[in-house]
Enzyme design. Structure first.
Site, mmCIF file in Angstrom:
data_model
loop_
_atom_site.group_PDB
_atom_site.id
_atom_site.type_symbol
_atom_site.label_atom_id
_atom_site.label_comp_id
_atom_site.label_asym_id
_atom_site.label_seq_id
_atom_site.Cartn_x
_atom_site.Cartn_y
_atom_site.Cartn_z
ATOM 1 C CG ASN A 215 35.320 81.931 -64.846
ATOM 2 O OD1 ASN A 215 36.488 81.546 -65.245
ATOM 3 N ND2 ASN A 215 34.785 81.338 -63.905
ATOM 4 C CD GLU B 204 32.752 84.079 -60.888
ATOM 5 O OE1 GLU B 204 33.265 84.823 -59.618
ATOM 6 O OE2 GLU B 204 32.649 82.881 -60.889
ATOM 7 C CB CYS C 48 30.635 80.318 -69.254
ATOM 8 S SG CYS C 48 29.256 79.676 -68.051
ATOM 9 C CD GLU D 222 32.781 76.426 -70.761
ATOM 10 O OE1 GLU D 222 32.567 77.567 -70.354
ATOM 11 O OE2 GLU D 222 32.693 75.266 -70.297
ATOM 12 C CB CYS E 164 26.846 75.426 -67.469
ATOM 13 S SG CYS E 164 26.809 76.706 -68.568
ATOM 14 C CB CYS F 150 28.679 76.642 -72.068
ATOM 15 S SG CYS F 150 29.248 77.944 -71.363
HETATM 16 N N1 THU Z 1 31.555 78.475 -65.626
HETATM 17 C C1 THU Z 1 32.113 78.414 -66.865
HETATM 18 O O1 THU Z 1 32.959 79.211 -67.143
HETATM 19 N N2 THU Z 1 31.860 77.445 -67.709
HETATM 20 C C2 THU Z 1 30.923 76.398 -67.344
HETATM 21 O O2 THU Z 1 30.407 75.683 -68.293
HETATM 22 C C3 THU Z 1 30.239 76.481 -66.099
HETATM 23 C C4 THU Z 1 30.711 77.443 -65.239
HETATM 24 C C5 THU Z 1 32.006 79.384 -64.532
HETATM 25 C C6 THU Z 1 31.024 80.417 -64.500
HETATM 26 C C7 THU Z 1 31.104 80.872 -63.038
HETATM 27 O O3 THU Z 1 32.147 82.046 -63.099
HETATM 28 C C8 THU Z 1 31.896 79.816 -62.418
HETATM 29 O O4 THU Z 1 32.328 78.908 -63.552
HETATM 30 C C9 THU Z 1 31.150 78.924 -61.235
HETATM 31 O O5 THU Z 1 29.960 78.634 -61.614
#
Ligand code: THU
Length: 128
Positions: free
Chosen positions: A41, A43, A52, A54, A83, A86
Site C-alpha cells: 500500500n 498512502e 492498496c 492488492e 477491501c 480490491c
Molecule cells: N489497504 C490495502 O492495502 N488493502 C486493502 O485491501 C484494504 C486497505 C490499505 C489502505 C491503507 O493504506 C491502509 O490499508 C488502511 O486502510
C-alpha cells in the site's frame, strides 16, 4: 507454510508506505504463467489517493505482460480480508474465481485460505 508466494507478500509488506494509518499491507499474486508480482500500500497526505497493496500487485502483473492470476497472498498484521474495491479489481483478472485462492497472513503466519468466490460471491459484471 513455507510457500514462496507467502514469503513474497511478507517481503512486500516491508515496503509499505503507510505513515497515516500505520497499517502495512503486502500482496503477492501468482500469475497463470507461474510468475509472482508484488505490491504494497502507498498512502498519501490526500488520503483518498492511497492505493492498496492488492491493486498495486495487479498493476505490476499487467505491466509484466500477464492478465490472469491464480493465487494471491495478502500480508497484514491481523490477517485482514481485502477491501471491496480490491476484490472487484481482482475479479477482473481472476483466471477462474471458483478455483483462485486468497491466502491471508497475520504477521508471518497464514491464517486463512479462501476460494476467491467466497470473498466476492456477487461481483459487478457489466456484460451480465
Ligand atoms: N489497504 C490495502 O492495502 N488493502 C486493502 O485491501 C484494504 C486497505 C490499505 C489502505 C491503507 O493504506 C491502509 O490499508 C488502511 O486502510
Amino acid at each position: 507454510m513455507n510457500d514462496a508466494l507467502i514469503q513474497a507478500a511478507i517481503e512486500a509488506r516491508q515496503f509499505a508506505y503507510a505513515p497515516y494509518s500505520e497499517f502495512r499491507v503486502g500482496a503477492a499474486v501468482e500469475a497463470a504463467g507461474g510468475e509472482v508480482f508484488t505490491g504494497c500500500n502507498v498512502e498519501n497526505a490526500s488520503i483518498g489517493l492511497t492505493t492498496c497493496a492488492e491493486r498495486n500487485a495487479i498493476a505490476a502483473m499487467i505491466r509484466g505482460g500477464e492478465t490472469k492470476w491464480t493465487r494471491i497472498a495478502i500480508a497484514t498484521e491481523n490477517g485482514a480480508r481485502p477491501c471491496g474495491a480490491c476484490l472487484q479489481v481482482l475479479q477482473e483478472f481472476a483466471s477462474d474465481p471458483a478455483q483462485c485462492r486468497a491466502i491471508l497472513i497475520a504477521g508471518e503466519t497464514p491464517v486463512a485460505d479462501f476460494k476467491f468466490v467466497e470473498l466476492l460471491p456477487h461481483p459487478f459484471e457489466s456484460r451480465g
